[in-house]
Every structure is written in structure tokens, then in C-alpha cells.
Scaffold this motif. Structure first.
Motif: not given
Lengths: 333, 333, 333, 333, 333
Positions: D290-295, D303
């Protein structure tokens, strides 16, 4: 209890009866053997056992079987008691604490008792038996030592006395460790514990077979043993057993220290883990809050607030501080 | 103590009195039985117990009840002492360490003592009793062995001596494990500990019932037992008890090693966990900080700063480094 | 040692002297009592103690006080030794292993010895005393059992022999558990340990009061006890003590297994925790990195890089892989 | 063994010889003293020790030193044995289990034996010595109790019997705790363990000094002690030692339960921690994803994917499920 | 047992025979020596051992070898028993509890017994031997003390009585710690445990060598020892052994408390860790959820929902609450 390594063999003779005593230091065995029979009893003490020649000479002179001689030469031999028609053979270990390295050293000690003579062989030159020599030199106590069985008893008793001192010394080291183990266990405390345990095991291996030897000596039917000596041999046996028990009690103590050390180390690690876990627990809800306001919902009213960011920080202080106070109150740290 | 598995039965006879001794290796039992009565005592030793025929023949010859014969044939039989009017029956185990696999092997050993004869049966051919044979061959020590009770005692004593050696050997292995357990416990250390413990349990099951046997032998009122032998039987009993105690002390030691192993393993895991927890604790506030600046508040002043990102990294270094120094100072790692 | 629950009472009589022996199975007590006095000694064995009538009849016939009779009827009574002018009363427990459920069952066993008779009462019909019956049937061993004190001794000794067998059987089960506890502790291992411990406690409660009984029997000044029996009673007492010691040693063993089980379970859980913590520790810095690039600083140069995302993944592989290799190298998993 | 607190003193007298016995309950000491000398022996039992007057009166009548009288009045006095020319003084504790609260209560018990009289003082009125009274009332057993030394022995033996019963009762409570400790340790299990341990310590403090007393009594050279009583005093001493051993064995057991309780509690907590750690470990990689795709990298191809979000959820299910299956397979939960 | 440090030496003389007793406090040794020989026995007690002059004077007067005198002056000397032709030398330690600091203090105590005199030397002035003085003053008990061997026995017995009291006092402190250790272990509980353990070790070092001394005294063949004293010396030896056992049992108890303390501390830490882990476990899935909605996928339908943020909070409450209820139900906290 000091000892010097020595290349040459040292042969000391004490030959005595009730009236008279002759002490000599001989350069050859033959010279020493010449003393036998002149007085009621002759004690020949040979220090420095390296030379097999000497042992063979002894064997020839006293008619000792090859088997026994080989046992004498094997410096790792297990303590042993053996008797022939009119001879008694004993192998044991003399213990001493090295003056510098403080570790325990052992010396093979062999004994042949026969009618009118006592022969003792030691690996290295030592002062272990000086108290016995003192005893012989003084008239009142000399009388008893005229029998080879009693003289042998005196030597063994002196040896066991020596064990007791070494055990006491180790015991003191064990007791000194106590404070360290319970209050401030360090990494190398375990090494010190282990060193002591190893030395005790070493002592134990020497003292335990001695029980059998003193028992065999006590129960012996040899013509060499006077009825009057029984009581002393009984005391020797008791003495050996007491020293074994003393050692056992220190072994239990060091064992306990090991368990305590492990428990202390484990509690110390637990204490650290607990503190770190509390530390982590303080941040976990804060990170969650930060996560909330990092979400991309179209409508998150707080994000639009003028003092939203300040509100966030107030929330952080309130939640973090609240947890901190709560944990403190429950005496968790 | 070496042994070879052997298909054929080996029958050895020693027949002797004070003056004379006859040794023979017979091919049949009948041949062996023929020796009985010619000298004061005849010792027949049958190695290789597989053939029930032999046992039935023995039973017939010596008038042994079927019950006893069945016990003799059951190689798993618990040590036993039984006496009839003028016969004594003993079942025990001979122990030996296998020369290659180093594990302990046991051999059923049965004994029938009667007036003028002693019969011993062994599962496999062994050298356990060679010291007794030596003793018989030499005149001075032979004298005593002329009584079957004393000869039986000698054999049992020799067997117990053997136990002592095996216990000592195992004890040395236990002591060697000490350093490993305390300083460098490995995964298979526990297996070695377990192997030793199993072997000790095996020994224990052999030695403990022996106490009862030596006690029964000692207390026996059989006509076979000479008053002069009592003392030796008493010594045998002491010997059995001493070996039991020696074994017990090693069992306590291995038990302790097990506990120490567990404690060491647990402390080692704790140490790792502690380090990892410290590692995690360093990152937890950093992740929180990153979370803060990932928030979407409209007004987060730091985000607009020119050197905001550098400020963030300085904050990370400051907080992370600060914690690192703090943990170090408290000696947490 | 098999037993069948039985509704009816079974009364067996053995009446004998040196020359002759009469065995009978009676349907009523009166029939049994009629045998008393015809031979030198009469042993009446009543199996199935449910019927209080029988006990009152016995009480009347042998002039037993009500107090003792009540003790006889209370099948939970603690082992007891009591003597009156010319009678001895003993209450003990017979033990047997249930052939199917493998659990230990106990039977109240009561004994009245008086001049020329011995009465034994058992809760259930059992085969415990068959060896004694065999002994009586054979001439040479019968002679001794003509005295009621010796016959009582024989029965108690037979009972203690039985205890020993049961203890040995439980001991074997304990030893079998060893491997499981050390190497593969399962959830229900603890239940098995607990079952054995409970059975041992049960045995212990039976055997320990027996010490007092055998001691009281040994020290008794009753006219019933022949001087020649003292020695046997002494042996009985030794036997009881030995069985108590055997039980104690197995109890220590099971206790140790319990501690080992707990340690094994704890180490196993620790091992898992350690692995999981390592797993978590690998992700913690990665999550931090992802957090960094999720920040909303206006200037984060990496975010603008063409291969920024690839750079991120390289960083993840580098940091994650680096930690993995580092943990491996330190042998943490 | 019930007791009632009682304000008034109760004075009971038994005065007897072989032919006759007089029992009386007196209201004053003088009345009781009047019985002394009329029969061969007079036993005066004073229950309720509060009144110092009574003790001074006794002191005057029997010529007792003040020191002893003070010991008698100090109800916390350590068990004591003292003898003067023709008197024996004993202080011990009577134990009883309170019928309601089930806790152990102790009563000071003091004894003065002199030629022709025996005086016993108890803190509270009790029924402890009713069996002794029974014994005196019956002719055959009365005979022995005519000597004050034997009567004193009988009382002490009765007291030790009582200890044994209390120890047995506590022992049963300890055994009942076993199942709870091993299988279902509860928070208040430790309190129950502690209560039993405290009661045992209380018993221990009473029984252990008794060893010295029974030993001193046995070894006494007092003119009061008949040679024929030695044997009984020896039995008393054995009895005290046996009860001490019984108590010790239960103390070891409760100690073991304490260790087991701690281990059980610790394993239970470990089990929970393990499960929680597994739970956390499942989410850690998911949070990373989840952190990765919040970058905020400009180029993160996923994305832009049409089914990017669904891809994310598939990834979550795949990674989370994979870990779940892996952990299960390794039997971690 | 109070003591005052005192600069000056105090010399007390008791000189007595069956009829008469002279007590004096002398200012010089010569004055004290003058009493010797006037009555049957003279006991000179010198308190305050600092002055070597005094010891040399004593040495000259009683013909004591320098070696023994040096042992007397070394206040750290290990307990010792030595005998010469008509003299007995004993070194032991007097123990006392400091009235303020409550710690144990030891005083060197030396004794010379010879025909018609007994000399005792103490480091400090003490009241340890007041009971012995009382005994001498009273006629009936004085008689025995006329022999120096019996007087020496009385002093040693008095010393051992004193040990017993100190052991009992420490024992009570150990028992008081019990409740604290089990229920409310505090940080300084371990210090109290350690203090008691250290004091016990100190006592142990004094009492254990005493066994050898009382044994040597008992077995002595010295002309000084009357046959009638053997029995008392035997009692002394028993007394020493009993006090050693009492000490051992308290040492085992304190050891157990140490283990229990460690276990309690560890369980307490575990309990906290468990609660924190549960706390963390509640937030972990919530943080994951927040992470999901912080992702930047172009299509995350929930983000567009009108009530998306409210949906998120409902999800948080549902998941968090669900876990909370689940953990509670499983009784994890």
C-alpha cells in the motif's frame, strides 16, 4: 604448594626408628636402596618421574609386576589401589594451584608400601609432603609413622588436606561470583563460571575414585596393616567423603549461578524488549493518524480546516501523551 | 571388551583345586560336564546362548526347574536372584561399548552355582571375564576361588568393574559436552545430550535391579555361601551402590546440561530478538515522520519550504542518530 | 494380575501343616471357620468385600473391636497396622494395571493374623496371591509359612513385589516419553505426562504409609511374631523402602520431563517469533522508504527522475537483500 | 480435633494405678494438686493458659524456676526440652485445622513430668489427647502409662500422629492443585499455592525443632526415664523424622507446582504473543505494498492501469494468502 | 548477644571445685595465671585479642608452639582443631547479629584446654558465654564442668546454640520474603534476597569446617578427654550437623526464591509485552486500511464516494472493534 619443573630426578630418603633418624638426598636409587633395613623404616621419595629406567629399577628391587609398573608410568592413570602378598600399591593425584595462572595442576603420585619401607614417586618436585616430614622429625609424632601403613595413611591424609584447601579456594571464587551473577551479569561472567565448573569437574574426577581407594585401604586384610591403623584409615575415608561433599556443594552452587546467570541475562533482555515495545506502542497510533490524513478521499473535512495541521499535532500530543501517562501509571516502565 | 557375533557355541571349562588346574575348550556340554567332580571346583562357561537345546540339557543335568530355564532363555529378562536348596541362580547383564558405533551393548549373563561347580551362560562370546581367568591361573589368588560362592562373587565383581568403566567413559563424554552446551550450543547438541541420556537410562535399568540382587546374595542363608565370603559380598553390594551413585551423578549432570542448553538457546534467540527490536524501534519514529509529510492537509508549511526535503532528511538523521546513541549509551546492544 | 468384578463373595481356604494340606472353596464363612484348628494353620481368603454382614461375622468369630471392623469396611482407608494381645491387623492396597484401560486400580486388602489362622479380605477377586499359594503347595517352602507371622510377611512381600512391577511398567512409559519430550513435544504430550504423574502420586500415597506399617510390623513385640521372622520383616521393610525410592526416582524424572516440555514448547515458540521478527525487520526500512516517496514536499528530486520508480525498486532490492544477507551471515535464521 | 475458645480454665485430673482410676474435673489447681500421691500417677491437664496466676501457682507447687515459667507463658516459644534433677519440661505445639476456615491453628502445649505426676498445659481447650485418655481408661494399656516418662511419650506421640494427619490433609490439597497447575493455571492458582506453602512453612517451623526435642528426650539420663521406655522414645524420634520427611516431600511438590505454574503462565503468554506476531507479520508486507502505491513518483505505471486497484487487491490476496498458507504449513499456528 | 568494641583487654577468671568458686576480673595476665592450680579448674577468658604481647605471654606460660600462636593471632583463620600431648587447641567463630545494622558479625574465638585450666580468647568483649558462667555458678551443674574437656564442650555447645538462633532469625527473614517474592516482586527484593544469601554463605563457611572440628574432638585420644565426655561430644557433633542442615534448608529456600523472583519478574514483563502486542495488533490492520486509501491509483472508487471518509471510519470501527472483541473472547487480556 609451589612446584618447579625440574629436569633431574630428586631422591630423598628418611630412615628412622624411635631413637634415631637419618635424612639423606641421594643421587642414585642404589644409594637410596642401601638405607633400607638399617632403621625400622625407610621412606624413599622420588620426585620427577620422567625416566622409565628408574621405574624399572624400582620394579626389580621390590619385585613389582610389570603391569603395576606400567600403571606407574602412565601419568594419566585413574587412581588405583592394589595389594600383593606383602605390598600395597596406590596411585593418586597431587593437586596444586599454579601460582601465576591460578589454574589447578595435578601430579601423578604413586606409592609402594612394604615391610620396613615406603616408596613414593611424584611426577614433579613438590612440597606437598613437607608437613609429614616435619612430623617424622619430631619425636612424639614419629613413633606412629614407623609402620609403613601409618606412614602411607599420613601421606594420603596430607594429600586430602591439600584437596580440601584447593576446594576451599575454589569455593571462595564461587562465592565472589555471586554478587556479579545476581546484580551485574556481564558477558564474560559465564566464562568465569565455566572455568570454575571445569576445574571442579577436574577435581571431582580425582576425588571420586579416591573414595574407592580409601575404602579398599580401610577394608584391606593385608599383613602390612596393623589393627591400630584401622581407625586412622577410617578417618581418612571420612575425610575423603567430606571433601567430596564439600566439592559437591560448590558444584551445586556454580550450577545454580549458571541458572541465575541465564535468568538474569534473560530478564535483562526482557526489560529492554519491554521498553522498546512501549516505545513502539506509543508511535503505532500516531502513525495510524498520519496515515488517515494521507488518504486521498475527496472529502476529508479536517484537511480543509485552516488549523488542520495544528489540529493534527494537538491530536498527536494528546494521544501520545495520554498513552505515555497511562503506561507510566500502570508502572510499565 | 570386544565381542564377535558367533554362530557356534563356545564351551570353556576351568577345573581346579589348590594344586592343579585343568583348562579345556569342549565341543559338547557332555564333554564339559565330565569335568565336574574331578577337581574341587569346575567352572563351565558357555558363550552363545541361542540354542535352546543347550539350556534344556543344562536344566536336565543340574535339575533346574523349567521356570528358571525359561528366564535364562528370555534374553530381555530383568536381573534376578533366586536360590534353591543347594543352588544359586543369577541373571544379570554384561555391558560393552561397541568398538565402532560407540553405543552400549548388553549381553544376558546367567549363572548357576552349586556344590563343586559354577556354570555361566553368555549370549555372545566375550572377554569380560578374562581377568577372572587370570586370577584363577595364579596360585595365590586361586585358593579363594575354589568355593563356588566366591567364584560367583568374583565374576559379578568383574561385571560391576566393567559397568564402572563404561559409566566413566560416558561421564567423560558428558563432561566434554559441557563447553559446547554453555558456549556454543548447536542444533544437534541436543541430540547428543539425548543420546547420552538414553544410554544412561539403559545403564540405569541394568544397574538398579542389581542392588536387589547383590543384597539378596549378601543376605542369603544358602548352604553354598561360606561365612568368609560375607565380607566380599558386602563389598560387592557397596560396589554396586557406588556405581549406581556415579551413574546418578552423571544423569543429574546431563539433566542440567539439558536445562542449560534450553536456557542458552532461549537466551540466544532473545539476543537476536532484542537486536531486531532495537532495529525496528529506530525506524518507527522515522516512518511516523514520513507519514506526517505524506498527509494531505492544505496547509503544511514545511512542504512549501525550499529546503523542506533536506529538512526532512536532517530530521531523520537527528532522530535516528539520537535514538541510536541513546540505545548505545544504555548498553542495549 | 487380571481381575473380574464379581457380585458374589469367594471364600478360599488353605489349611495345612508340614505333612498335609487341605484346599477348599467354601460358600459360607461358617464352613471356612470350621477348618481352623484342624491343621496347624488355616488361611481364609475372602474376595469381594461388599457385604458388611461378612465383616460382622468375622468380627464376632475373631473377637475384633468395632473400630477395626469399620476400618476394614472403609475401602478408602489409609494403610494401617494395629495389634492387639494375640492378633495383628493390617490394611493395605493391592495394585493392578487394568488390562484394557492401562490405568492403575487399587483394591483394599485387609489381614487378620492370630494364633493358627490368617484371614485376608480383598475388595475384588484377584490373582495377586497365586505365587503364595504355589509356595504353600510345595513341601520345602511350605514349612516356613506355618507360622501366621511368616505367612502374613509372604503376602505383604508378594504385594510389594507387585508394586515393583507396576512401578517398573510406569517407569518404562516414562522413559518412552523422553524422546517425544525432547525432540517432538506435542500438545498432548503434557497430558500423557500429567497422566503418569497422577498415577505415580496415586502409587506414592499407597507406598509411603506402607513404610510405617512394615516398620511397625518389624518392631512389633507381639507374641505372634517369631524371632526367626524378624529378618524377613526387615527384608520386607527394605523392600518397601526400595520400591519407594524407585518410585521417587521416576517421579523426579517425570518432573524433569515436565520442565523440559515447558522449555521445549517455549523454545519452539521463541524460534517462530524470531523468524517472524526477522521477517518484519526486513520490511520495516522498506516501508520507511515507501513512506519517504509518499511525502508531499514540493521538491523531492527523485520523484521527477525518469527512472525514479525503478530507482525505488533497486533501493528496495538493495536494502532488503542487504539485510537478508546480513541476518543470514550472523546465523540468525 | 475441634476446639472452642474458652474464657475459663478447665482442669482435668486422671489419677490411677494398675487397679484403680479416678477421673475428676477440678475448679481450682489446689483441688487438682490434692490428687497427687494418692495413686501411683496423677495427670493434671490445664486447658486455657491465659491466667499467669495459675502458672505461678504451678511453679510454686512443683518448684519450677522462673525462667521455665516465663517460657511456659510465652505462647510463641520455640519448642523446648529441658530437664532438672527429677523433672522434665517440654514445650511443643499442638496443631489443629480450623473447621470453618480450614487454616491451621497452633496451641502452645507445655508438659512437666516428675515422680508420680504429669502436668500438661494447653493454650486452648482441645480434644487432642482424647485417644490417650481412652488408653488410660482401658486396663491392658493403662499399665504402661503409670510411668510419667511413658505417659509423656504417649502424649507426644499422639501429638505427632496429629501432625501426620494434618500433613496428609495438606498433601491432598497439594495433589488436587496438580491438575489445575498443569492444565488450566488461573490467576488465583498462585494464591492457593502460596497459601499452602505458607501453611507448610508454619508446620515446618513446629516440626523441625521437635527433632531436637525427641532426640534430647531419647538421650536423656534423667532418673525419670525407665530403661524400658528407651525403645518407645526411639520410635517417637523416628516418627518425628518421618513426619518431617513427609512434609519436606510435599514442600518440594508445592515448589515444583510453583515453577510449573510460572512455566505454564509464561507458555500461555508466549502462545498469545506468537499468534499476534503471526497476525502482524501477515499485514507487514501488505502495508508495504500500500505504501508503494501511495508514492508520488511521476511515473508509476501501475497507477495508470485501468484495473490497477483490482491488481492491488489481487496482490494483497496473493501475498497475504501465500504467507497464511506458508505459516500454516510450517505449523506455526 | 550485644557487643561493644573495646580498646582495653578484659580478663575474667573463674576458678572452682565442687565446694567453692572464685570469680575475678584481672588487669594483667600474670594476675590471672596466679589462679591456676588453686582450685581444681581455672577458666581464664581474655576478651579483646588485638595485643600480640598477650598472646606471646600466653604462649610462654602454656608452652604453645609459635605456629599455633600465629593461628590465634590471625583473626581470619579457618576453624581448627589441634591437639598436643596434654593440650587441646580450638579455633572457631562466635557469631552475633549487630543490634542496629542487623548484619551478622563474627568474632574469632580460640581455646586452649590443659590439665586443670581452660583459656579462651575472644576478639571482642561479648556476652556469648554468660549461660556457661551461670551454669558454673550453680552447684548441681558445676560438678561436670570441673573437667576441662567438658567445660570446653559446654562453651562450644553454647556457641552452636548461638548459631542455631542466628540461623532461625535469618530463616524467619527468608520466610517473610516469600509473600513478597511470589505476589509483589519489587526491584530491591532481589537485593534483600542477595543480602540474605550472602549472610548464609558467611554462616556456612563458619559452620561447615566445624563439623570436622567436632568430629576430631569426638574422636580424640587425648588424655584430657574423659570417657564420660564422649557422649556429650557426640551430642555436640550432632548439634553441629543439625545446624548445618537447618542452614542448608534455608539456603535451598532462598535459592528457590531467587528462581521464583526471576520467574515472577519475567512473567510480569511478559504480561506487559502481551498487552502491548495486543494493542499493536489492533492498529496494524487499521494502518493498512489507511495505507490503501492513501494510494494514488487513478481509479479507487471508494475515494470518490460521497460518504467515503465516513465509510473508512466505519471500517476502522468494525475491524478494530471486531479484533478487540475477538481477543477478549479468547481471554487474551
Amino acid at each position: 604448594m609451589g612446584q618447579q619443573k625440574q629436569e633431574k630426578v630428586r631422591i630423598r630418603v628418611m630412615s628412622f626408628d624411635n631413637n634415631d633418624i637419618v635424612e639423606a638426598e641421594c643421587s642414585t636409587l642404589q644409594e637410596a636402596f642401601a638405607h633400607i633395613g638399617k632403621k625400622e623404616i625407610t621412606w624413599i621419595n622420588v620426585d620427577g618421574l620422567h625416566d622409565p629406567e628408574i621405574i624399572w629399577d624400582i620394579g626389580k628391587r621390590f619385585n613389582v609386576s610389570e603391569l603395576i609398573l606400567e600403571d606407574f608410568m602412565n601419568t594419566d592413570h585413574r587412581p588405583l589401589y592394589h595389594e600383593e602378598e606383602d605390598q600395597i600399591f596406590i596411585i593418586a593425584k597431587l593437586m596444586s594451584v599454579h601460582q601465576e595462572h591460578k589454574n589447578i595442576e595435578s601430579d601423578q603420585f604413586s606409592l609402594i608400601a612394604g615391610p620396613g619401607y615406603l616408596l613414593t614417586l611424584q611426577e614433579r618436585v613438590g612440597t606437598h609432603f613437607d608437613p609429614v616430614r616435619q612430623r617424622i622429625r619430631k619425636t612424639p609424632t614419629r613413633e606412629l609413622t614407623i609402620n609403613p601403613d601409618y606412614l602411607a595413611y599420613t601421606l594420603l591424609d596430607c594429600m586430602v588436606d591439600n584437596y580440601m584447601e584447593i576446594i576451599a579456594e575454589i569455593g571462595e571464587q564461587v562465592e565472589k561470583l555471586d554478587a556479579e551473577v545476581i546484580n551485574h551479569p556481564r558477558k564474560d561472567t559465564i566464562n568465569e563460571i565455566y572455568r570454575l565448573r571445569t576445574e571442579m569437574n577436574f577435581l571431582r574426577k580425582t576425588i571420586f575414585p579416591l573414595k574407592e581407594i580409601s575404602f579398599a585401604f580401610l577394608k584391606s586384610k593385608s599383613v602390612l596393616i596393623h589393627e591400630s591403623s584401622r581407625e586412622f584409615l577410617n578417618d581418612l575415608h571420612d575425610h575423603v567423603i567430606v571433601s567430596g561433599e564439600a566439592l559437591d556443594s560448590y558444584m551445586l552452587m556454580i550450577m545454580d549461578q549458571m541458572h541465575l546467570y541465564n535468568a538474569s541475562i534473560s530478564n535483562k533482555a526482557n526489560e529492554i524488549m519491554k521498553t522498546l515495545t512501549i516505545f513502539a506502542a506509543l508511535f503505532i497510533p500516531l502513525t495510524f493518524i498520519a496515515g488517515i490524513y494521507g488518504m486521498n478521499f475527496e472529502v476529508i473535512p479536517e484537511l480543509k480546516w485552516k488549523y488542520g495541521y495544528i489540529f493534527f499535532w494537538l491530536l498527536v500530543v494528546f494521544v501520545g501523551g495520554g498513552l505515555f501517562i497511562y503506561f507510566r501509571k500502570r508502572k510499565w516502565f
